[in-house]
Design a protein around this motif. Sequence first.
Motif, PDB file in Angstrom:
ATOM      1  N   GLN A  16      38.605 -72.827  22.941  1.00 12.96           N
ATOM      2  CA  GLN A  16      40.019 -72.563  23.179  1.00 12.96           C
ATOM      3  C   GLN A  16      40.869 -72.898  21.952  1.00 12.96           C
ATOM      4  OE1 GLN A  16      41.435 -74.369  26.767  1.00 12.96           O
ATOM      5  NE2 GLN A  16      39.748 -73.630  28.024  1.00 12.96           N
ATOM      6  N   ILE A  17      42.075 -72.383  21.946  1.00 12.05           N
ATOM      7  CA  ILE A  17      43.026 -72.718  20.887  1.00 12.05           C
ATOM      8  C   ILE A  17      43.518 -74.141  21.129  1.00 12.05           C
ATOM      9  CG2 ILE A  17      45.241 -72.148  19.821  1.00 12.05           C
ATOM     10  CD1 ILE A  17      44.846 -69.286  20.785  1.00 12.05           C
ATOM     11  N   PRO A  18      43.325 -75.037  20.179  1.00 12.81           N
ATOM     12  CA  PRO A  18      43.746 -76.430  20.417  1.00 12.81           C
ATOM     13  C   PRO A  18      45.264 -76.542  20.600  1.00 12.81           C
ATOM     14  CG  PRO A  18      42.330 -76.252  18.466  1.00 12.81           C
ATOM     15  CD  PRO A  18      42.705 -74.866  18.852  1.00 12.81           C
ATOM     16  N   GLN A  19      45.650 -77.344  21.558  1.00 12.25           N
ATOM     17  CA  GLN A  19      47.078 -77.620  21.755  1.00 12.25           C
ATOM     18  C   GLN A  19      47.697 -78.196  20.490  1.00 12.25           C
ATOM     19  OE1 GLN A  19      49.180 -77.465  24.421  1.00 12.25           O
ATOM     20  NE2 GLN A  19      47.846 -76.916  26.139  1.00 12.25           N
ATOM     21  N   GLU A  20      46.873 -78.902  19.700  1.00 15.02           N
ATOM     22  CA  GLU A  20      47.382 -79.626  18.535  1.00 15.02           C
ATOM     23  C   GLU A  20      47.909 -78.703  17.436  1.00 15.02           C
ATOM     24  OE1 GLU A  20      44.858 -82.310  20.863  1.00 15.02           O
ATOM     25  OE2 GLU A  20      44.672 -80.238  20.160  1.00 15.02           O
ATOM     26  N   ILE A  21      47.536 -77.425  17.472  1.00 15.74           N
ATOM     27  CA  ILE A  21      48.091 -76.503  16.466  1.00 15.74           C
ATOM     28  C   ILE A  21      49.610 -76.453  16.594  1.00 15.74           C
ATOM     29  CG2 ILE A  21      48.242 -74.043  15.864  1.00 15.74           C
ATOM     30  CD1 ILE A  21      45.297 -73.816  16.122  1.00 15.74           C
ATOM     31  N   GLY A  22      50.101 -76.731  17.784  1.00 17.83           N
ATOM     32  CA  GLY A  22      51.549 -76.764  17.995  1.00 17.83           C
ATOM     33  C   GLY A  22      52.256 -77.853  17.222  1.00 17.83           C
ATOM     34  N   GLN A  23      51.487 -78.781  16.609  1.00 19.26           N
ATOM     35  CA  GLN A  23      52.095 -79.853  15.812  1.00 19.26           C
ATOM     36  C   GLN A  23      52.387 -79.416  14.374  1.00 19.26           C
ATOM     37  OE1 GLN A  23      49.373 -83.164  16.035  1.00 19.26           O
ATOM     38  NE2 GLN A  23      49.285 -83.118  18.275  1.00 19.26           N
ATOM     39  N   LEU A  24      51.889 -78.239  13.981  1.00 23.11           N
ATOM     40  CA  LEU A  24      52.066 -77.772  12.596  1.00 23.11           C
ATOM     41  C   LEU A  24      53.446 -77.143  12.454  1.00 23.11           C
ATOM     42  CD1 LEU A  24      48.517 -76.182  12.137  1.00 23.11           C
ATOM     43  CD2 LEU A  24      49.270 -78.501  11.538  1.00 23.11           C
ATOM     44  N   GLU A  25      54.453 -77.967  12.362  1.00 25.62           N
ATOM     45  CA  GLU A  25      55.844 -77.516  12.444  1.00 25.62           C
ATOM     46  C   GLU A  25      56.263 -76.621  11.281  1.00 25.62           C
ATOM     47  OE1 GLU A  25      58.228 -80.975  12.870  1.00 25.62           O
ATOM     48  OE2 GLU A  25      57.513 -81.448  14.892  1.00 25.62           O
ATOM     49  N   LYS A  26      55.532 -76.683  10.150  1.00 31.32           N
ATOM     50  CA  LYS A  26      55.890 -75.858   8.997  1.00 31.32           C
ATOM     51  C   LYS A  26      55.155 -74.516   8.985  1.00 31.32           C
ATOM     52  CE  LYS A  26      56.871 -79.824   5.986  1.00 31.32           C
ATOM     53  NZ  LYS A  26      56.530 -80.503   4.702  1.00 31.32           N
ATOM     54  N   LEU A  27      54.285 -74.300   9.957  1.00 36.43           N
ATOM     55  CA  LEU A  27      53.429 -73.118   9.948  1.00 36.43           C
ATOM     56  C   LEU A  27      54.252 -71.829  10.029  1.00 36.43           C
ATOM     57  CD1 LEU A  27      50.332 -72.813   9.800  1.00 36.43           C
ATOM     58  CD2 LEU A  27      50.348 -72.354  12.250  1.00 36.43           C
ATOM     59  N   GLN A  28      53.944 -70.890   9.129  1.00 29.50           N
ATOM     60  CA  GLN A  28      54.632 -69.602   9.100  1.00 29.50           C
ATOM     61  C   GLN A  28      53.705 -68.441   9.458  1.00 29.50           C
ATOM     62  OE1 GLN A  28      56.697 -69.096   5.347  1.00 29.50           O
ATOM     63  NE2 GLN A  28      57.362 -71.223   5.339  1.00 29.50           N
ATOM     64  N   MET A  29      52.387 -68.614   9.237  1.00 28.57           N
ATOM     65  CA  MET A  29      51.435 -67.566   9.584  1.00 28.57           C
ATOM     66  C   MET A  29      50.247 -68.184  10.290  1.00 28.57           C
ATOM     67  SD  MET A  29      48.366 -65.927   8.881  1.00 28.57           S
ATOM     68  CE  MET A  29      47.789 -64.320   9.419  1.00 28.57           C
ATOM     69  N   LEU A  30      49.917 -67.651  11.478  1.00 29.73           N
ATOM     70  CA  LEU A  30      48.762 -68.111  12.246  1.00 29.73           C
ATOM     71  C   LEU A  30      47.864 -66.914  12.522  1.00 29.73           C
ATOM     72  CD1 LEU A  30      47.173 -70.221  13.860  1.00 29.73           C
ATOM     73  CD2 LEU A  30      48.654 -69.717  15.826  1.00 29.73           C
ATOM     74  N   GLY A  31      46.678 -66.912  11.935  1.00 26.70           N
ATOM     75  CA  GLY A  31      45.728 -65.809  12.115  1.00 26.70           C
ATOM     76  C   GLY A  31      44.433 -66.299  12.726  1.00 26.70           C
ATOM     77  N   LEU A  32      44.188 -65.916  13.966  1.00 28.12           N
ATOM     78  CA  LEU A  32      42.954 -66.267  14.666  1.00 28.12           C
ATOM     79  C   LEU A  32      42.254 -65.016  15.191  1.00 28.12           C
ATOM     80  CD1 LEU A  32      44.258 -69.307  16.795  1.00 28.12           C
ATOM     81  CD2 LEU A  32      43.201 -69.371  14.527  1.00 28.12           C
ATOM     82  N   ALA A  33      42.588 -63.854  14.671  1.00 33.88           N
ATOM     83  CA  ALA A  33      42.092 -62.582  15.205  1.00 33.88           C
ATOM     84  C   ALA A  33      40.592 -62.427  14.990  1.00 33.88           C
ATOM     85  CB  ALA A  33      42.820 -61.420  14.538  1.00 33.88           C
ATOM     86  N   GLY A  34      39.994 -61.573  15.840  1.00 27.30           N
ATOM     87  CA  GLY A  34      38.609 -61.184  15.634  1.00 27.30           C
ATOM     88  C   GLY A  34      37.613 -62.304  15.809  1.00 27.30           C
ATOM     89  N   ASN A  35      37.824 -63.172  16.781  1.00 23.17           N
ATOM     90  CA  ASN A  35      36.876 -64.237  17.090  1.00 23.17           C
ATOM     91  C   ASN A  35      36.424 -64.110  18.549  1.00 23.17           C
ATOM     92  OD1 ASN A  35      36.528 -66.237  14.740  1.00 23.17           O
ATOM     93  ND2 ASN A  35      38.740 -65.909  14.745  1.00 23.17           N
TER      94      ASN A  35
END
Length: 1009
Positions: free
Chosen positions: A412-431
């Motif tokens: 699963q997508i970790p809840q903790e990714i929500g802590q990356l407050e500076k994130l501008q691009m999130l790419g998890l496609a094709g998995n």
Amino acid sequence: MNFPFPSTLKLLILAVIILSSKNVFLGAESATLSTDREALLSFKSQISMEPPNALSTWDPNSSPCNWTGVVCNKLGERVVELDLSDMGITGSISPYIGNLSFLRSLQLQDNRFTGTLPDELGNLFRLRIMNMSFNSIEGAIPRNISRCRELKIVDMMQNEISGIIPEELSELAEVQVLNLGRNHLSGAIPPSIGNLSSLTVLILGTNTIDGLIPSELSRLRNLKQLDLTINNLTGTIPPSIYNMSSLVNLAVASNDLWGDIPNDVGVTLPNLLILNLCINKFTGTIPGSLHNLTTIQVIRMAHNLLHGTVPPGLGNLPDLQMYNIGFNKIVSSGESGLDFITSLTNSTRLHFLAIDGNLLEGVIPESIGNLSKVLSNLYMGGNHIHGSIPASIGLLSGLTLLNLSYNSISGQIPQEIGQLEKLQMLGLAGNRISGIIPSSLGNLQKLNDIDLSWNALVGSIPTSFVNFGYLISMDLSHNKLNGSIPKEILNLTSLRTFFKLSNNFLSGPLPQEVRFLQGVGTIDLSGNHLSGNIPMSIGMCKSLEKLFMANNMFSGPIPDTLVEVRGLETLDLSSNQLSGSVPPDIQNLNALQLLNLSFNNLEGEIPTGGVFSNISRVHLEGNPKLCLYSACENSGGRGVQLILISVIITIAVILTLCFTVGLLFYIKKGKAKAMASFDSSKGQQHQMVSYNELRLATKNFNQENQIGHGSFGTVYRGYLGEGIAIAVKVLDTHIIGSWKSFFAECAALRNTRHRNLLKLITSCSSIDFRNMEFLALVYEFMSNGSLDDWIKGKRRNSDGEGLDIMDRVNVATDVACAINYLHHECESPVVHCDLKPSNVLLDEDMVAKVGDFGLARLLIARTDTQSSISSTNVLKGSIGYIPPEYGLGEKPSTAGDVYSFGIMLLELFTGKSPTHESFVGGLSLKKWVQLAFPTNMEQVLDPELLSDIEKLCCDDQSISPEIRRDCLKTVIGVGLSCTSDSPNERISMRDVYHKLKCVKEVILKPDVS
């Protein structure tokens, strides 16, 4: 006679003499300042500027020392500096500038100067700084610039300067900065550049310089920056270059350099801070000694052919800021294959890490969360990474980009990714990521781009996405999301590029809030279970260019408000339950290129203007109550309406060809004959494979079984009930040309049988589980993939080796044999129209077979009752492989296939695609090879071939260098003969086959005596 002078008289005479001398001197100095004034006014007369009064102070009646941009010496006697940088100047540089003989600094950068550099620049003997960068100056560099012996800075970057680099530049003994980057310089780097002992910066990047890097550059002991990016340089980097102990910046990116990187790089460059070897053809491994450079800051080796593993020692680099080894052939294996990432935790200044596009396997270690807190860009996509995303990734608080796309990541997508407050691009496609989308992602308020497509995500779309105040694009397509479309995410007014929710299980109506997507270019909601009316508010999406809503359950009328979307280029509302008439004002959408309203319940009159005037751009089939104006008139008011004539013809052709395709596979061997009608067929028929059989064979078209994706559909691996391995090409019937591709392939392969043609087993035309059209072609399965995969190094044999010379000759001969058969041995000649490495497949014995006849054309002679199938003038093929005459509207021909084969042959032996980014400024794959043929072929051959050629032998006897060279010369010569610009000058495929067959026989049975 001598007369004594009184002392007072002597003093008076002396004063007169001194004053007279001073007046003469001042008069001479005034004359020289006048010369400078006249030179500057002549310079001004040849230019214009914006604003026009920028040089208003240049008054002929005042001293030049008071003019804008002009500086005089302390006594105000001569002009010593001229700085007109960034003043919006256009025009040419006046030759009179050479009269400013005391000039020390000339700065004309950041303007729009045109014309050539005047030879008179050589008169500026005292010049120390010459900066003309970022203009449009053309022509050659004046050779007499070498007379400016005091020059320290020469900057001509970003112009249109052409010609060779003059040898005379080596006479500028005092020069410290030489910047000629981003021009059109050609020829070789003069070895005499090595004489510039004071040089600290040498920039020659982004030109068309060729040849070798001269070893004489190693004499530049003070050099700190070397930039040779984007040229046509060949050979290896001379080992002596690495003796430049004070080198700070080595940038040789984007050339055609090949050869191994010396393993002693870390020993010979002890003070190296920045190493840039990106976009070359370097082979070998990453030098282990490189990780011994404890002060190095940047290591960039992306886009090469490096193999092997990441060497140890990354923990020795505390000052490392960038580590980029992306797009090579770096490997790792086992669960701990990515443990080298742990070593980078000592690099506390690391802000850029890229290992994407390699062959790395393993699990992302939990220690990834211990990387630098300033790490902003993390690229790990395009590998074979498995396992789950560790929760510790949420500790990388500085991340602005996280790309893990196209791996085999699960969980699963970790809840903790929500802590990356500076994130501008999130790419998890094709998995293979499953579970729900965590609502914590809504905390990423600075996100610009989110791509979670092609996974197995379930549940609803989080309403917390409303917090994406800066989101530009969102792609959640190809998952298993359900529920309705939240009104909240339609309120993302920042969306600009695309909004994709296609191929999920979303249901319910499309909310009126869609009107808030006013800046979006593409909306794709196709392939869901959406229902209800299409909201009228869709017309408020004024920036829409593409709208896809096919394969849903929308009902009601087509909104009239769509005519207000003036920039709409594609509108696909097919396979819904829409009713009512076609809004007549749709014909006024001048930008509309494709309109698909097929398979609805539309009725009434069909407009005739605009896009409707070109039937190839409109799809209305499956709407039996639609009619032309005349047909509606003739109905006598009874509501009985005729189908559009063109639709009848299309359906008739489809039915006829379907029936023909069915018969093709049911006629007994030896009984196939040309039939005047279908009733004369006496062959035993065989049941066509069903949709359900293909669904089971591919495990419900599971993404794990996907082996390819083409222009018209997706290819899956599968097994029929008898255990027969098959490749199933499922066509996307909503793509323009997919039906034509289906019939073209069937027609081309109907009466063709050859060992080097991909075998079409059967086809399937049915209805899928959604009650939608399903169209598929079933081929034999090719276990060794495509030739494109082998050329790019994505596939290797069990020993980790790529294609050797014998493999390449075999493949080339196989393909030539197949195309020769199509051109010269079929009852009706066939033109493939799309020959390229990705359409050549290899079986378990490495036998090559040509596939994908979706663009093929039968060359049938024109008769009174039958027009040529090749009569189309539409451009056919793939970029880089299309013959030049197709671009001029010529019909597909056998000569066109010969050209495509020639390009593919050159690619096979050079390893370089015709669309490689180094082919700029008029340079192409063919021209690049021509420059090296026949004397310097080693410079263009795939580096993997060079060592293999040396080992080439027959019956344990080495083949002589002469025979090896003659074979390669023949092969490359065939490729060049195939790619002549004029189709009449190309050799035939029959000659190609015989020449390659001879090469094969020479290699197998050479005269080694």
